[in-house]
Design a protein around this motif. Structure first.
Motif, short mmCIF file in Angstrom:
data_model
loop_
_atom_site.label_atom_id
_atom_site.label_comp_id
_atom_site.label_asym_id
_atom_site.label_seq_id
_atom_site.Cartn_x
_atom_site.Cartn_y
_atom_site.Cartn_z
N LEU A 190 0.82 -1.21 0.00
CA LEU A 190 0.00 0.00 0.00
C LEU A 190 0.85 1.26 0.00
N TRP A 191 1.97 1.23 0.67
CA TRP A 191 2.87 2.39 0.70
C TRP A 191 3.44 2.66 -0.69
N ILE A 192 3.88 1.60 -1.36
CA ILE A 192 4.41 1.76 -2.71
C ILE A 192 3.33 2.27 -3.66
N LEU A 193 2.13 1.70 -3.58
CA LEU A 193 1.04 2.16 -4.42
C LEU A 193 0.69 3.61 -4.15
N ALA A 194 0.64 4.00 -2.89
CA ALA A 194 0.32 5.38 -2.54
C ALA A 194 1.38 6.33 -3.08
N THR A 195 2.64 5.92 -3.02
CA THR A 195 3.73 6.75 -3.54
C THR A 195 3.61 6.90 -5.06
N ILE B 147 0.89 6.46 -6.96
CA ILE B 147 -0.33 7.21 -7.30
C ILE B 147 -0.14 8.68 -6.99
N GLY B 148 0.50 8.99 -5.88
CA GLY B 148 0.76 10.38 -5.53
C GLY B 148 1.63 11.08 -6.55
N LEU C 211 3.01 17.44 -1.45
CA LEU C 211 3.94 16.76 -0.55
C LEU C 211 3.31 16.51 0.81
N ARG C 212 2.39 17.35 1.19
CA ARG C 212 1.70 17.17 2.48
C ARG C 212 0.88 15.87 2.47
N VAL C 213 0.19 15.60 1.37
CA VAL C 213 -0.60 14.37 1.27
C VAL C 213 0.32 13.16 1.20
N ARG C 214 1.40 13.27 0.45
CA ARG C 214 2.35 12.15 0.37
C ARG C 214 2.98 11.88 1.73
#
Length: 73
Positions: A25-30, A32-33, A40-43
């Motif tokens: 999930l962390w890799i996907l969020a990175t 997608i971001g 950068l605040r959301v990431r």
């Protein structure tokens, strides 16, 4: 396999799933971001959530270690 061994095995599987799931999930969020140009605040929020997941996994591993120590006695 005793009931204690089965419990320790379940704890190990749960810790492994938390680590793997958090990492994916962390890799996907990175990715997608970066793709959608999130701020950068959301990431950073995603990074903090991943850190929380890994801390939770560390707590599970510690509990597993303590359960195994008690099993030896």
């Amino acid at each position: 396999m005793s009931q204690q061994d089965a419990h320790i095995a379940r704890m190990g599987r749960k810790a492994a799933l938390v680590i793997a799931g958090t990492g994916v999930l962390w890799i996907l969020a990175t990715l997608i971001g970066a793709e959608y140009g999130l701020s950068l605040r959301v990431r950073a929020l995603f990074d903090l959530m991943a850190l929380g997941g890994f801390v939770y996994a560390f707590v599970l591993i510690y509990q597993l270690w303590r359960a195994r120590q008690g099993n030896r006695r």
